[in-house]
Design a protein around this motif. Structure first.
Motif, PDB file in Angstrom:
ATOM      1  N   ILE A 200      -7.515  -8.398  -1.808  1.00 54.26           N
ATOM      2  CA  ILE A 200      -7.740  -8.334  -0.419  1.00 54.26           C
ATOM      3  C   ILE A 200      -8.811  -7.389  -0.087  1.00 54.26           C
ATOM      4  O   ILE A 200      -9.564  -7.708   0.616  1.00 54.26           O
ATOM      5  N   TRP A 201      -8.991  -6.229  -0.689  1.00 56.30           N
ATOM      6  CA  TRP A 201     -10.176  -5.425  -0.605  1.00 56.30           C
ATOM      7  C   TRP A 201     -11.453  -6.132  -0.973  1.00 56.30           C
ATOM      8  O   TRP A 201     -12.394  -5.939  -0.073  1.00 56.30           O
ATOM      9  N   LYS A 202     -11.365  -6.840  -1.898  1.00 58.74           N
ATOM     10  CA  LYS A 202     -12.782  -7.654  -2.358  1.00 58.74           C
ATOM     11  C   LYS A 202     -13.269  -8.719  -1.264  1.00 58.74           C
ATOM     12  O   LYS A 202     -14.299  -8.597  -0.879  1.00 58.74           O
ATOM     13  N   ILE A 203     -12.152  -9.234  -0.617  1.00 56.36           N
ATOM     14  CA  ILE A 203     -12.190 -10.218   0.335  1.00 56.36           C
ATOM     15  C   ILE A 203     -13.008  -9.653   1.799  1.00 56.36           C
ATOM     16  O   ILE A 203     -13.911  -9.825   2.239  1.00 56.36           O
ATOM     17  N   SER A 204     -12.092  -8.393   1.984  1.00 56.68           N
ATOM     18  CA  SER A 204     -12.690  -7.533   3.402  1.00 56.68           C
ATOM     19  C   SER A 204     -14.102  -6.827   3.153  1.00 56.68           C
ATOM     20  O   SER A 204     -14.807  -6.979   4.163  1.00 56.68           O
ATOM     21  N   TRP A 205     -14.256  -6.519   1.804  1.00 52.80           N
ATOM     22  CA  TRP A 205     -15.581  -6.057   1.606  1.00 52.80           C
ATOM     23  C   TRP A 205     -16.682  -7.160   1.814  1.00 52.80           C
ATOM     24  O   TRP A 205     -17.836  -6.842   2.213  1.00 52.80           O
ATOM     25  N   THR A 206     -16.529  -8.229   1.233  1.00 49.62           N
ATOM     26  CA  THR A 206     -17.283  -9.304   1.321  1.00 49.62           C
ATOM     27  C   THR A 206     -17.610  -9.691   2.757  1.00 49.62           C
ATOM     28  O   THR A 206     -18.710  -9.847   3.095  1.00 49.62           O
ATOM     29  N   LYS A 207     -16.389  -9.872   3.563  1.00 51.44           N
ATOM     30  CA  LYS A 207     -16.529 -10.084   4.829  1.00 51.44           C
ATOM     31  C   LYS A 207     -17.428  -9.169   5.810  1.00 51.44           C
ATOM     32  O   LYS A 207     -18.124  -9.458   6.494  1.00 51.44           O
ATOM     33  N   ALA A 208     -17.303  -7.802   5.480  1.00 52.35           N
ATOM     34  CA  ALA A 208     -17.833  -6.794   6.236  1.00 52.35           C
ATOM     35  C   ALA A 208     -19.609  -6.757   5.807  1.00 52.35           C
ATOM     36  O   ALA A 208     -20.047  -6.673   6.866  1.00 52.35           O
TER      37      ALA A 208
ATOM     38  N   ASP B 203     -20.869  -9.755   7.601  1.00 51.57           N
ATOM     39  CA  ASP B 203     -20.994  -9.478   8.977  1.00 51.57           C
ATOM     40  C   ASP B 203     -22.217  -8.658   9.470  1.00 51.57           C
ATOM     41  O   ASP B 203     -23.121  -8.704  10.332  1.00 51.57           O
TER      42      ASP B 203
ATOM     43  N   THR C   1       0.840  -1.255   0.069  1.00 54.62           N
ATOM     44  CA  THR C   1      -0.067   0.146  -0.031  1.00 54.62           C
ATOM     45  C   THR C   1       0.866   1.344   0.171  1.00 54.62           C
ATOM     46  O   THR C   1       0.394   2.213  -0.453  1.00 54.62           O
TER      47      THR C   1
END
Length: 286
Positions: A257-265, A268, A191
């Motif tokens: 990584i952002w896609k996984i984080s967005w999906t997880k969020a 949740d 980043t």
């Protein structure tokens, strides 16, 4: 793979030729040399625009020392060492070339301002190819890319046409963030590339608003002086990245990584809403 590379180079060459044919030449405006802050301090003309280049020398020399003294950056690939060496040489030389230019701005001196910047730009592209695509291709590309940058400056100087130089300067602004986001990195802390790109973009904005910033600050500091300081943050962030990074055990792009984080969020949030709804249903009087 070799055919794909050859096709890519051929397409790039054809696009460049078409661009040169269809677009008008871009001469160097002489108003470019008329900077807002022309004050003299301690006998130095255009003093703040000259002195503000000093950080480039400091970070360039630090980067060179850390690259070669004890391999502090732990550069495991030969191509990386060559690429980062070219980059830091270019950064350190910016301080000399840009200071020389700002002492007495004109086209002849501007060559020495732009030359080291171009070396730094083109080295970065080669480094990205080494890290994100292929080490051998990246290492081979260092010399051709640097030469392409030098030729773009010579073309401008002899033909008074900035089109090739504009490509060399602005293509990395687009290509580096895109590659940083889409291509899986070899190392952690990728980043920092985006932070570096952001500061360079801010530097270009300050350069374009030189006189406006000078007026806004009540003639204390100009946009071009701040441009130098913001641009110097680019090698600062890249040096911090080199010092902190380690090999990435699981190579995934920032986009992934952002896609996984967005999906997880989102999952949740859905679970929280579902849980809240269930609690409400249970607690409602029957």
């Amino acid at each position: 793979m070799r055919k794909r590379t050859a096709y890519s180079l051929a397409v790039a060459l054809v696009c460049f030729i078409v661009l040169m044919i269809l677009t008008p030449s871009i001469p160097q405006s002489q108003d470019y040399h008329n900077f807002a802050d022309q004050r003299t301090f301690f006998g130095i003309p255009n003093a703040l625009d000259v002195i503000s280049n000093f950080p480039f020398l400091i970070i360039g020399l630090i980067g060179l020392v850390l690259c070669h003294h004890g391999n502090y950056f732990k550069l495991s690939l030969q191509g990386e060492l060559w690429g980062w060496t070219c980059f830091y040489v270019g950064v350190a030389a910016v301080a000399v070339g840009s200071s020389y230019y700002h002492l007495k701005p004109d086209d002849a001196r501007l060559v020495w301002d732009r030359l080291p910047m171009t070396v730094a730009f083109t080295s970065i592209i080669a480094i990205f190819i080494i890290e994100r695509i292929d080490e051998r291709k990246g290492m081979i590309s260092i010399i051709p890319l640097v030469l392409a940058g030098v030729i773009s400056i010579m073309y401008w100087r002899f033909f008074d046409d900035l089109r090739p130089y504009a490509l060399v300067q602005f293509v990395p602004i687009i290509a580096i963030p895109v590659m940083a986001i889409l291509l899986p990195p070899m190392y952690t802390h990728s980043t920092y590339w985006l932070w570096a790109a952001g500061f360079y973009l801010l530097a270009k904005v300050l350069e374009a608003t030189d006189d406006v910033v000078y007026k806004w600050t009540n003639h204390i500091v100009s946009g071009h002086t701040l441009k130098h300081l913001f641009a110097a943050m680019v090698p600062v962030f890249l040096t911090l990245m080199l010092a902190k990074r380690s090999e990435e055990p699981e190579r995934r792009s920032l986009f992934t990584i952002w896609k996984i984080s967005w999906t997880k969020a989102n999952d949740d949030d859905s679970n929280v809403e579902s849980y809240t709804y269930s609690r409400v249903q249970v607690e409602e009087p029957q």
